[in-house]
Design a protein around this motif. Sequence first.
Motif, short mmCIF file in Angstrom:
data_model
loop_
_atom_site.label_atom_id
_atom_site.label_comp_id
_atom_site.label_asym_id
_atom_site.label_seq_id
_atom_site.Cartn_x
_atom_site.Cartn_y
_atom_site.Cartn_z
N GLU A 270 11.68 -6.97 5.48
CA GLU A 270 10.76 -7.17 6.57
C GLU A 270 10.48 -5.76 7.06
O GLU A 270 11.68 -5.11 7.36
CB GLU A 270 11.34 -8.17 7.93
CG GLU A 270 11.04 -9.52 7.20
CD GLU A 270 11.68 -10.94 8.40
OE1 GLU A 270 12.29 -10.32 9.88
OE2 GLU A 270 11.33 -11.40 8.51
N PHE A 271 9.16 -5.67 7.29
CA PHE A 271 8.64 -4.16 8.28
C PHE A 271 7.31 -4.77 8.71
O PHE A 271 6.62 -5.43 8.23
CB PHE A 271 8.63 -3.41 6.47
CG PHE A 271 7.90 -3.85 5.87
CD1 PHE A 271 7.21 -2.71 5.76
CD2 PHE A 271 8.89 -4.19 4.56
CE1 PHE A 271 5.98 -3.48 4.66
CE2 PHE A 271 8.27 -4.44 3.54
CZ PHE A 271 6.65 -4.69 3.05
N ASN A 272 6.34 -3.81 8.93
CA ASN A 272 6.11 -3.75 10.08
C ASN A 272 4.73 -2.73 8.69
O ASN A 272 4.33 -1.64 8.16
CB ASN A 272 5.66 -2.82 11.43
CG ASN A 272 6.30 -4.10 12.32
OD1 ASN A 272 5.58 -4.75 12.87
ND2 ASN A 272 6.91 -2.86 12.68
N ILE A 273 3.85 -3.61 8.76
CA ILE A 273 1.96 -3.06 7.78
C ILE A 273 1.59 -2.24 8.27
O ILE A 273 1.52 -2.03 10.02
CB ILE A 273 1.48 -4.60 7.61
CG1 ILE A 273 2.35 -5.46 6.53
CG2 ILE A 273 0.33 -3.44 7.30
CD1 ILE A 273 2.57 -4.96 5.04
N GLN A 274 1.40 -0.71 7.52
CA GLN A 274 1.41 0.38 8.62
C GLN A 274 -0.70 0.38 9.14
O GLN A 274 -0.78 0.44 10.28
CB GLN A 274 1.12 1.49 7.59
CG GLN A 274 0.48 2.60 8.23
CD GLN A 274 1.17 3.68 9.06
OE1 GLN A 274 2.16 3.47 9.60
NE2 GLN A 274 0.71 5.09 9.78
N ARG B 292 0.55 -1.47 -0.14
CA ARG B 292 -0.01 0.32 -0.42
C ARG B 292 1.11 1.61 -0.14
O ARG B 292 2.17 1.48 0.57
CB ARG B 292 -0.96 0.43 1.62
CG ARG B 292 -1.86 -0.80 1.44
CD ARG B 292 -2.05 -1.07 2.37
NE ARG B 292 -3.39 -2.14 2.97
CZ ARG B 292 -3.12 -3.56 3.51
NH1 ARG B 292 -1.91 -3.84 3.94
NH2 ARG B 292 -4.01 -4.35 3.66
N HIS B 293 0.36 2.76 -0.39
CA HIS B 293 0.39 3.33 -0.16
C HIS B 293 1.65 4.25 1.52
O HIS B 293 2.27 4.54 1.26
CB HIS B 293 0.02 4.42 -0.64
CG HIS B 293 0.77 6.13 -0.60
ND1 HIS B 293 1.18 7.39 0.36
CD2 HIS B 293 1.41 6.32 -2.10
CE1 HIS B 293 1.08 8.23 -0.17
NE2 HIS B 293 1.99 7.92 -1.30
N SER B 294 0.85 3.61 2.61
CA SER B 294 1.14 4.67 3.46
C SER B 294 2.14 2.90 4.06
O SER B 294 2.79 3.26 5.35
CB SER B 294 -0.40 3.86 4.30
OG SER B 294 -0.63 2.22 4.06
N ASP B 295 2.26 1.73 3.00
CA ASP B 295 3.35 0.78 3.36
C ASP B 295 4.94 1.43 3.11
O ASP B 295 5.92 1.01 3.78
CB ASP B 295 3.62 -0.02 3.18
CG ASP B 295 2.15 -1.21 3.68
OD1 ASP B 295 1.50 -0.65 4.98
OD2 ASP B 295 1.31 -1.63 3.13
N MET B 296 4.58 2.10 2.38
CA MET B 296 6.34 2.50 1.66
C MET B 296 6.93 3.62 2.38
O MET B 296 8.25 3.08 2.34
CB MET B 296 5.95 3.34 0.58
CG MET B 296 5.71 2.78 -0.92
SD MET B 296 6.09 1.48 -1.16
CE MET B 296 7.87 2.17 -1.99
N SER C 258 15.66 4.82 1.01
CA SER C 258 14.40 4.19 1.19
C SER C 258 13.55 5.59 0.35
O SER C 258 14.45 6.53 -0.10
CB SER C 258 14.28 4.63 2.45
OG SER C 258 15.23 6.18 3.19
N PHE C 259 12.45 4.98 0.27
CA PHE C 259 11.41 5.67 -1.06
C PHE C 259 11.17 7.28 -0.38
O PHE C 259 10.71 7.27 0.25
CB PHE C 259 10.65 5.24 -1.38
CG PHE C 259 10.68 3.89 -2.60
CD1 PHE C 259 10.42 4.09 -4.03
CD2 PHE C 259 10.96 2.94 -1.75
CE1 PHE C 259 11.15 3.38 -4.12
CE2 PHE C 259 11.05 1.84 -2.69
CZ PHE C 259 11.41 1.40 -4.04
N PRO C 260 11.56 8.41 -1.35
CA PRO C 260 10.98 9.80 -0.64
C PRO C 260 9.83 9.64 -0.83
O PRO C 260 8.99 9.29 -2.16
CB PRO C 260 11.41 10.64 -1.98
CG PRO C 260 12.46 9.81 -2.59
CD PRO C 260 12.47 8.07 -2.11
N ILE C 261 8.13 10.31 0.11
CA ILE C 261 7.18 9.45 -0.16
C ILE C 261 5.90 11.09 -0.35
O ILE C 261 6.48 12.28 0.11
CB ILE C 261 6.65 9.41 1.13
CG1 ILE C 261 7.03 8.02 1.89
CG2 ILE C 261 4.76 8.76 0.88
CD1 ILE C 261 6.65 6.58 0.48
#
Length: 396
Positions: A269-273, A251-255, A298-301
């Motif tokens: 591995e990371f936490n889903i928002q 999702r967009h919020s996960d980026m 890491s992606f600029p949001i």
Amino acid sequence: MRKQLPSLYLNKQRVSKKSGKTPLFFKHEIHGKIVKFQLNIKVNPEYWNQALQQVESDTTLTQKITQIRELWKLLFHIGKNDNRSIEMFQQMFREKINGEVRKKPIDLKANFTFYELFDKYMEQYKNRYAHTHLKKFLTVKNSLHSYYPKLAYQELTTELFDNYRDKLVKRQLTNNYIKDLFKIIKKACKFGRSLNIAIPMDIEEFRVETYKGKIIWLTQEELTALENVECSESEQVIKDCFLFRCYTGLRHSDMKHVDILNLKGNRLEFNIQKQGKLHGITLSEGTKSLALLKKYKSFPITTGQNENRKLKIFCQRARINDVIETYKRSGSQFLTEASPKYRKISGHTARRTFARLAYEKGVELLKLSKFLGHSSLDVTLGYIGITLADQENIAF
């Protein structure tokens, strides 16, 4: 931290001889360890209901306890991914929750309107919601006020909801939009009940029939065309962020949680928002997703609105302009609209594109549903534009 609702209890060994009251204690769990501390509240043991966790015949204290529980849920959500020590967490909870206890109770006049209650609700939770969300609350309040200027909370009935829905339908608002309006109104009603205001419960059963519109995703050819679209440097970042989600189903919020520092071998591995759960993706060598992660680290949001606007421009350049018909339901009528496909592309199209292409490549539905974190197989089928009826008709 493992989620567990807090518990309130009395220490009956510390009953005051003068007032006959005893301190109320707050107990919760942090990193598997039970933590307790005393609240700045004293209760008469005769009126304390341990099963219901409330003080009988004392609406002010009951209101305070409800607010404490709501605050605890918020603090828990903020701190659950934090690595601070148990002692620091305990101090944070104690300060914040006892600060809530010291607040003056919400004062409402005997003959207050529903809009006064709505204002109190917005004031109480203004720090929890984003500015755009509060703006939506205000839109709902103004819309309701335009039809019912002096609406008392006793008038909130299913008949009034039916009448209000019919008025919105006449304005040709879609049922999905109307459903969102009622969802906010119900939140304010729930807040009112937490203050022991007798708002009818039957309105909770009120439903607005919705219609799932046409599911939009990109075909493999369209995705390739989008990859080859030339963009400026700032536009390229937005496009690559969208493409990464097409390759991974995020999702967009996960980026904002995607970082090359979380890449262990070929496992990210990371936490889903949205769910607060640990999620893992395998990024094999040579894949486009791994190449993009190495490129940005890491992606600029950007904001969802800006991304949606830019995506339509990119897809128009890629000539993703097949005319498609979309449907929206307003009341009992269906509104149809024919438009080029690029106009219907949004940030969430990436996740649907991933699901559809994975399905076409032969990924099992149950495996795909679990990977996407869907609550049921029906949700996954909706993502890929297939109904259960379609599944039943594939026999030969």
